[in-house]
Design an enzyme around this catalytic site. Structure first.
Site, PDB file in Angstrom:
ATOM      1  N   GLU A   1      -5.214  16.472 -11.700  1.00 16.90           N
ATOM      2  CA  GLU A   1      -5.752  16.730 -13.028  1.00 16.90           C
ATOM      3  C   GLU A   1      -7.250  16.950 -13.030  1.00 16.90           C
ATOM      4  O   GLU A   1      -7.999  16.294 -13.741  1.00 16.90           O
ATOM      5  CB  GLU A   1      -5.361  15.582 -13.983  1.00 16.90           C
ATOM      6  CG  GLU A   1      -5.546  15.982 -15.447  1.00 16.90           C
ATOM      7  CD  GLU A   1      -4.932  14.974 -16.411  1.00 16.90           C
ATOM      8  OE1 GLU A   1      -3.796  14.541 -16.155  1.00 16.90           O
ATOM      9  OE2 GLU A   1      -5.588  14.636 -17.395  1.00 16.90           O
TER      10      GLU A   1
ATOM     11  N   ASN B   1      -1.428  17.806 -21.325  1.00 14.42           N
ATOM     12  CA  ASN B   1      -1.721  16.799 -22.341  1.00 14.42           C
ATOM     13  C   ASN B   1      -1.802  17.382 -23.747  1.00 14.42           C
ATOM     14  O   ASN B   1      -2.307  16.730 -24.664  1.00 14.42           O
ATOM     15  CB  ASN B   1      -3.031  16.083 -21.999  1.00 14.42           C
ATOM     16  CG  ASN B   1      -2.887  15.267 -20.734  1.00 14.42           C
ATOM     17  OD1 ASN B   1      -1.906  14.544 -20.566  1.00 14.42           O
ATOM     18  ND2 ASN B   1      -3.837  15.416 -19.833  1.00 14.42           N
TER      19      ASN B   1
ATOM     20  N   ARG C   1       0.809  -1.238   0.000  1.00 14.09           N
ATOM     21  CA  ARG C   1       0.000   0.000   0.000  1.00 14.09           C
ATOM     22  C   ARG C   1       0.835   1.277   0.000  1.00 14.09           C
ATOM     23  O   ARG C   1       0.358   2.331   0.407  1.00 14.09           O
ATOM     24  CB  ARG C   1      -0.980   0.022   1.182  1.00 14.09           C
ATOM     25  CG  ARG C   1      -1.976  -1.118   1.158  1.00 14.09           C
ATOM     26  CD  ARG C   1      -3.180  -0.831   2.045  1.00 14.09           C
ATOM     27  NE  ARG C   1      -4.034  -2.004   2.131  1.00 14.09           N
ATOM     28  CZ  ARG C   1      -3.932  -2.936   3.075  1.00 14.09           C
ATOM     29  NH1 ARG C   1      -3.035  -2.813   4.039  1.00 14.09           N
ATOM     30  NH2 ARG C   1      -4.735  -3.967   3.062  1.00 14.09           N
TER      31      ARG C   1
ATOM     32  N   HIS D   1      -1.434  15.157 -26.687  1.00  7.32           N
ATOM     33  CA  HIS D   1      -1.432  13.780 -26.186  1.00  7.32           C
ATOM     34  C   HIS D   1      -2.632  12.949 -26.634  1.00  7.32           C
ATOM     35  O   HIS D   1      -2.514  11.730 -26.737  1.00  7.32           O
ATOM     36  CB  HIS D   1      -1.313  13.760 -24.664  1.00  7.32           C
ATOM     37  CG  HIS D   1       0.089  13.979 -24.180  1.00  7.32           C
ATOM     38  ND1 HIS D   1       0.819  15.102 -24.501  1.00  7.32           N
ATOM     39  CD2 HIS D   1       0.920  13.204 -23.424  1.00  7.32           C
ATOM     40  CE1 HIS D   1       2.019  15.013 -23.942  1.00  7.32           C
ATOM     41  NE2 HIS D   1       2.107  13.885 -23.293  1.00  7.32           N
TER      42      HIS D   1
ATOM     43  N   ARG E   1      -4.068  21.089 -14.959  1.00  5.87           N
ATOM     44  CA  ARG E   1      -3.078  20.067 -15.296  1.00  5.87           C
ATOM     45  C   ARG E   1      -3.361  19.401 -16.633  1.00  5.87           C
ATOM     46  O   ARG E   1      -2.456  18.891 -17.305  1.00  5.87           O
ATOM     47  CB  ARG E   1      -2.995  19.003 -14.184  1.00  5.87           C
ATOM     48  CG  ARG E   1      -1.924  17.960 -14.458  1.00  5.87           C
ATOM     49  CD  ARG E   1      -1.566  17.121 -13.255  1.00  5.87           C
ATOM     50  NE  ARG E   1      -0.498  16.197 -13.608  1.00  5.87           N
ATOM     51  CZ  ARG E   1       0.248  15.525 -12.742  1.00  5.87           C
ATOM     52  NH1 ARG E   1       0.026  15.649 -11.461  1.00  5.87           N
ATOM     53  NH2 ARG E   1       1.202  14.721 -13.158  1.00  5.87           N
TER      54      ARG E   1
ATOM     55  N   HIS F   1       7.168   7.950 -27.684  1.00  3.37           N
ATOM     56  CA  HIS F   1       6.130   8.824 -27.136  1.00  3.37           C
ATOM     57  C   HIS F   1       6.329  10.275 -27.599  1.00  3.37           C
ATOM     58  O   HIS F   1       5.392  10.916 -28.101  1.00  3.37           O
ATOM     59  CB  HIS F   1       6.168   8.740 -25.608  1.00  3.37           C
ATOM     60  CG  HIS F   1       5.201   9.648 -24.916  1.00  3.37           C
ATOM     61  ND1 HIS F   1       3.838   9.479 -25.003  1.00  3.37           N
ATOM     62  CD2 HIS F   1       5.405  10.748 -24.139  1.00  3.37           C
ATOM     63  CE1 HIS F   1       3.241  10.440 -24.310  1.00  3.37           C
ATOM     64  NE2 HIS F   1       4.166  11.215 -23.772  1.00  3.37           N
TER      65      HIS F   1
ATOM     66  N   LYS G   1       6.430  22.564 -15.282  1.00  2.00           N
ATOM     67  CA  LYS G   1       5.648  21.404 -14.874  1.00  2.00           C
ATOM     68  C   LYS G   1       5.296  21.468 -13.391  1.00  2.00           C
ATOM     69  O   LYS G   1       4.164  21.189 -13.000  1.00  2.00           O
ATOM     70  CB  LYS G   1       6.408  20.116 -15.166  1.00  2.00           C
ATOM     71  CG  LYS G   1       5.659  18.883 -14.691  1.00  2.00           C
ATOM     72  CD  LYS G   1       5.498  17.828 -15.709  1.00  2.00           C
ATOM     73  CE  LYS G   1       4.526  16.750 -15.223  1.00  2.00           C
ATOM     74  NZ  LYS G   1       4.606  15.534 -15.997  1.00  2.00           N
TER      75      LYS G   1
ATOM     76  N   GLU H   1       8.671  17.321 -25.583  1.00  2.00           N
ATOM     77  CA  GLU H   1       8.012  17.739 -24.340  1.00  2.00           C
ATOM     78  C   GLU H   1       8.544  19.103 -23.880  1.00  2.00           C
ATOM     79  O   GLU H   1       7.823  19.880 -23.259  1.00  2.00           O
ATOM     80  CB  GLU H   1       8.199  16.690 -23.234  1.00  2.00           C
ATOM     81  CG  GLU H   1       7.631  15.304 -23.571  1.00  2.00           C
ATOM     82  CD  GLU H   1       6.114  15.161 -23.376  1.00  2.00           C
ATOM     83  OE1 GLU H   1       5.453  16.160 -23.019  1.00  2.00           O
ATOM     84  OE2 GLU H   1       5.596  14.051 -23.604  1.00  2.00           O
TER      85      GLU H   1
ATOM     86  N   HIS I   1      -1.419   9.765 -28.220  1.00  2.00           N
ATOM     87  CA  HIS I   1      -1.716   8.425 -27.698  1.00  2.00           C
ATOM     88  C   HIS I   1      -2.364   7.556 -28.771  1.00  2.00           C
ATOM     89  O   HIS I   1      -2.112   6.356 -28.844  1.00  2.00           O
ATOM     90  CB  HIS I   1      -2.638   8.515 -26.483  1.00  2.00           C
ATOM     91  CG  HIS I   1      -1.935   8.970 -25.237  1.00  2.00           C
ATOM     92  ND1 HIS I   1      -2.605   9.339 -24.099  1.00  2.00           N
ATOM     93  CD2 HIS I   1      -0.616   9.109 -24.951  1.00  2.00           C
ATOM     94  CE1 HIS I   1      -1.728   9.701 -23.168  1.00  2.00           C
ATOM     95  NE2 HIS I   1      -0.523   9.566 -23.662  1.00  2.00           N
TER      96      HIS I   1
ATOM     97  N   LYS J   1       2.584  11.129 -11.760  1.00  2.00           N
ATOM     98  CA  LYS J   1       1.738  10.226 -12.555  1.00  2.00           C
ATOM     99  C   LYS J   1       2.506   8.930 -12.776  1.00  2.00           C
ATOM    100  O   LYS J   1       3.601   8.938 -13.324  1.00  2.00           O
ATOM    101  CB  LYS J   1       1.410  10.846 -13.908  1.00  2.00           C
ATOM    102  CG  LYS J   1       0.236  11.788 -13.879  1.00  2.00           C
ATOM    103  CD  LYS J   1      -0.262  12.018 -15.291  1.00  2.00           C
ATOM    104  CE  LYS J   1      -1.444  12.950 -15.333  1.00  2.00           C
ATOM    105  NZ  LYS J   1      -1.935  13.154 -16.720  1.00  2.00           N
TER     106      LYS J   1
END
Lengths: 355, 355
Positions: free
Chosen positions: B236, B244, B120, B247, B240, B264, B226, B184, B251, B142
């Site tokens: 997000e 993306n 955990r 993205h 935030r 990527h 960032k 990026e 993606h 993330k």
């Protein structure tokens, strides 16, 4: 309806305790960010309660998806977790879709963990249908699956938005599972609530009859105890560890026999007796107090003698537990009847206890 | 050394940017709750940097375990994640053992997720060795793995205790991966930092030579951007989402071609051009501004034309993205050069753009 608040700073929520909650969608509807849910349950619970809950939700205009898992602790693993995640993805559930756990501790732990990791976190609601889940596992945000090398080794702290404890579901619970839940109820008395332990001594007969008034009080008082401890220490950095009374021994019993042979609550009952006997060894508890604990557990139809595992196996299993720090095994033992505390046992003491 | 603070209320941490950080254990040692770490890396990075880091730690009295994964985005899955978890359990790592991610975005995302769910949650440290990881994926918490039905679909928000960006590691980076990182970097200029976009236009030649001063500034400025956005919106729920930019298209490119065919950053470069063209369609960007964006990306050796996927496949892939709300696809588009915003595109606009 009895309401217990779980006062977490960043994510407070309520536990609602009453009869008939499953057939009333209003409490759930009020906390959905999107009129869409996925209900995760198992085959046994599905046959009893899925229809009621789904109908209540659908007739409130909430779109529902069913995800029905096989029933049993042996399915609390990666494979079953993936069944949930695959279904969510196949049906394009979004990160604002809400996951509802309808079932006992296994369903709740796995569903909560799936909610924690699906798209990095989606809302979820606990609808516990066993006594153990109502008084323990559905409250506090511990979610997990088992690993071949240890119970609950993979998981997350992730809080539900709401817990709905419908007392009616306890009437259909098999006797063995009902008793297993009582083990966790008795645990609260031993952690730090002697008046509740004494109430349980006076009211065990009513509880074993599943008297509704007695049950409502026992569930509420248990949830109050758990909520107070969790609010004080959400991430188990201190006092929350006391909730593991009986659990280091109990987890070893479960893993040693193979998950699912003894129910979790049964293993915890035998584990609490070992904790009581260890406390007696340390001079903290008298023999008559150990006997009171054993008697109350026996009146709840719970085992009070641990199975023979062999000392080496006990040590191996307990070393794997999460309550290990720098190689020493930490236990929750009793400082006196009705007050538990953290303590370490050395090997000689463990040998005396476990032989 | 340049230091960027990530000001999260419950878990603030620092990004340290300098040469030679890998050979200096002091920053890591200062934040370990227990003198024990497990270093997760991949075969390629292990050959270059694992020895240095491990030696620095061991000679500071820190016990280390190595976990070396296969290299590539195609391994960012359950199976590889389980390799990490299995190794941690087999070696009885405790919940106060610290996990160190030594590598690029794939290693960082998987290691961070493993740290989030092992018992955990255990502490973790990012030691990013690619430009993309230094300016983007190692910062902000993330973590995720891919699922056959979508990229980064299973994961958690889980913050590192420390990020160490050793600029020396960028000198050994293959040209294609270096360029992918620049995508990026350029993204930050387009989100809301026009002066940085213009700085990049003036300094792209130096960056392509991997000039250390230019690189140090680009990494620092990117991390500042960032960190500011993440601190404003860790989960997000608002601003935030601007990170993306490019993205949703990107993606779809990655998934449509099969993970790992395009890097990527390459997919994000082509995705940002699509976002720019969509913004032009909406009258927000002039043709010469779209051309400036394309030119800067081309000077960084990045692709600016998306592959042919076919309209139906585009739509299917984008609908699977996490940025879907109530069935509509949300994009990050440009309001003007140097300022992005959330916007929706209708099917006719998407058809014009993607044909």
């Amino acid at each position: 309806m009895r309401t217990v608040a779980v006062e977490l700073a960043h994510a407070p929520y309520q536990i609602q305790i009453a009869s008939g909650l499953l057939k009333d969608a209003s409490l759930i509807a009020a906390c959905l960010p999107q009129a869409r849910v996925a209900i995760v349950t198992n085959q046994t619970v599905a046959a009893l309660y899925l229809e009621d809950l789904q109908q209540a939700l659908e007739s409130s205009g909430i779109r529902t998806l069913r995800i029905v898992l096989p029933d049993g602790e042996q399915y609390k693993n990666w494979e079953t977790l993936n069944q949930i995640l695959d279904a969510l993805l196949e049906h394009r559930c979004e990160r604002k879709t809400t996951l509802i756990a309808l079932g006992g501790g296994v369903v709740g732990d796995m569903t909560g963990f799936a909610a924690a990791i699906y798209q990095r976190g989606m809302p979820f609601i606990q609808v516990p249908t066993t006594l153990l889940a109502q008084v323990d596992s559905s409250v506090g945000g511990k979610t997990a699956i088992n690993h071949p090398l240890g119970k609950n080794m993979i998981g997350a702290f992730y809080q539900p938005r709401l817990v709905l404890a419908d007392l009616d579901t306890l009437q259909t619970l098999p006797a063995r599972e009902y008793s297993a839940g009582l083990a966790e109820v008795i645990k609260y008395g031993l952690i730090d609530d002697l008046p509740f332990f004494e109430w349980l001594e006076r009211n065990m007969a009513a509880l074993m009859r599943r008297d509704m008034e007695a049950l409502a009080y026992a569930v509420e008082r248990s949830c109050q105890n758990k909520a107070r401890i969790v609010a004080a220490d959400e991430r188990e950095e201190g006092v929350r560890a006391l909730l593991n009374l009986g659990h280091t021994f109990g987890h070893a019993i479960e893993a040693g026999l193979g998950y699912g042979v003894w129910l979790h609550g049964e293993a915890i009952a035998a584990g609490m007796v070992l904790a009581a006997k260890a406390s007696a060894l340390l001079g903290k508890l008298r023999a008559d107090e150990v006997a009171r604990i054993e008697l109350l557990l026996q009146r709840a139809d719970l085992p009070t003698t641990a199975p023979e595992l062999g000392f080496a196996r006990w040590m191996e299993l307990m070393a794997q537990d999460k309550k290990v720090l720098d190689g020493r095994i930490r236990f929750v033992l009793m400082d006196c009847l009705g007050q538990s505390e953290l303590a370490y046992l050395d090997e000689a003491q463990l040998r005396e206890l476990l032989h």
